[in-house]
Design an enzyme around this catalytic site. Sequence first.
Site, PDB file in Angstrom:
ATOM      1  N   GLU A  46      -7.815   2.263  12.339  1.00 36.58           N
ATOM      2  CA  GLU A  46      -7.593   2.948  11.061  1.00 36.58           C
ATOM      3  C   GLU A  46      -8.599   2.443  10.036  1.00 36.58           C
ATOM      4  O   GLU A  46      -9.445   1.612  10.335  1.00 36.58           O
ATOM      5  CB  GLU A  46      -6.175   2.631  10.581  1.00 36.58           C
ATOM      6  N   ASP A  67      -5.010  -1.904   0.707  1.00 31.20           N
ATOM      7  CA  ASP A  67      -5.956  -0.829   1.055  1.00 31.20           C
ATOM      8  C   ASP A  67      -6.943  -0.538  -0.075  1.00 31.20           C
ATOM      9  O   ASP A  67      -7.080   0.614  -0.523  1.00 31.20           O
ATOM     10  CB  ASP A  67      -5.175   0.462   1.379  1.00 31.20           C
TER      11      ASP A  67
HETATM   12  O1  FUB Z   1      -1.181   0.754   3.994  1.00 31.39           O
HETATM   13  C1  FUB Z   1      -0.716   1.495   5.084  1.00 31.39           C
HETATM   14  C2  FUB Z   1      -1.692   1.422   6.196  1.00 31.39           C
HETATM   15  O2  FUB Z   1      -1.896   0.073   6.585  1.00 31.39           O
HETATM   16  C3  FUB Z   1      -3.073   1.882   5.834  1.00 31.39           C
HETATM   17  O3  FUB Z   1      -3.176   3.250   5.734  1.00 31.39           O
HETATM   18  C4  FUB Z   1      -3.850   1.232   6.902  1.00 31.39           C
HETATM   19  O4  FUB Z   1      -5.226   1.240   6.742  1.00 31.39           O
HETATM   20  C5  FUB Z   1      -3.247  -0.151   6.894  1.00 31.39           C
HETATM   21  O5  FUB Z   1      -3.795  -0.980   5.909  1.00 31.39           O
END
Ligand code: FUB
Length: 302
Positions: A184, A14
């Site tokens: 996300e 991330d």
């Molecule tokens: O790293 C945990 C989660 O996985 C992140 O918050 C998302 O964006 C995905 O990469």
Amino acid sequence: QAQNPIIRDQFTADPTARVFNGRMYLYPSHDIHSPVENLKEWFCMEDYHVFSSDNLTDWTDHGVILTQNRIPWVKKDSYAMWAPDCVEKDGKYYFYFPAAPAGAEKGFAIGVAVADSPVGPFRPQFRPIEGVAGIDPCVLVDDDGKSYIYWSGMGLSVAPLSDDMLHLAGSPVRIEGLPEGFKEGPFAFKRDGRYYLTFPWVKDKTETLAYAMSDSPTGPFEFKGIIMDESPTGCWTNHHSLVEKDGQWYLFYHHNDYSPDMDKRRSVRIDTVGFNSDGTIRKVTPTLRGVGVCLSLIHISE
Ligand code: FUB
């Protein structure tokens, strides 16, 4: 000559990269092998490190800047310190991070920690930001001094931030018009007066990176297409940031290079990214070469 992944002694995911005072700073999340049974096959993150580099080849690990059990509002031993961001305003550095709040059965809140330097020490606020429920904060500080926070949770939301960067200054607005499959990890930035919203997009099986553009930070955004295809090694997530340094734009993203059998232990990579004259983004092919000058190339040119 391979430079990817860029951090080789621990998992990093991330990646939010920011340039502060001419130096590149990297704020990733920190995947670990889970010490608790229920997260053995899931994301497991206890803390955040910050890294920095002048040449994108040699990275300094400045150590842990925040850890879950020292943040007043975070549920103890929840190991859910997911994707963060960090921005600078008026000489202060604001680190935004999602975590599981104490007292809640499930779900995420987003908190802020403040520092006088990009590497800390960061002081967490006592409570998470009121009115924000979700993950993956991204903050855009606009040229007029106004700031906006984007996050994901039942879709993608944006809200103005107060001048002190610690509270919402207006009601969240849901960003519409993105294709189905947004999950996300939104990242927003401004280039040549246009606003870009880049995001992981599940078009088929796993996350590609895609983007949309607008004339306003809160939309409406027009979908433009894919920046990076699905990971060839099957890493389900991809999470990214785009940043300019010394006239070159870079895409920071993650794959699971050091954990081919389990895609919840990821590693950050960088490749260059370019723009067409109409402002659209050129597609990026992930490489192991990456960016940055390595010693063997210097020897060749000598
Ligand atoms: O790293 C945990 C989660 O996985 C992140 O918050 C998302 O964006 C995905 O990469």
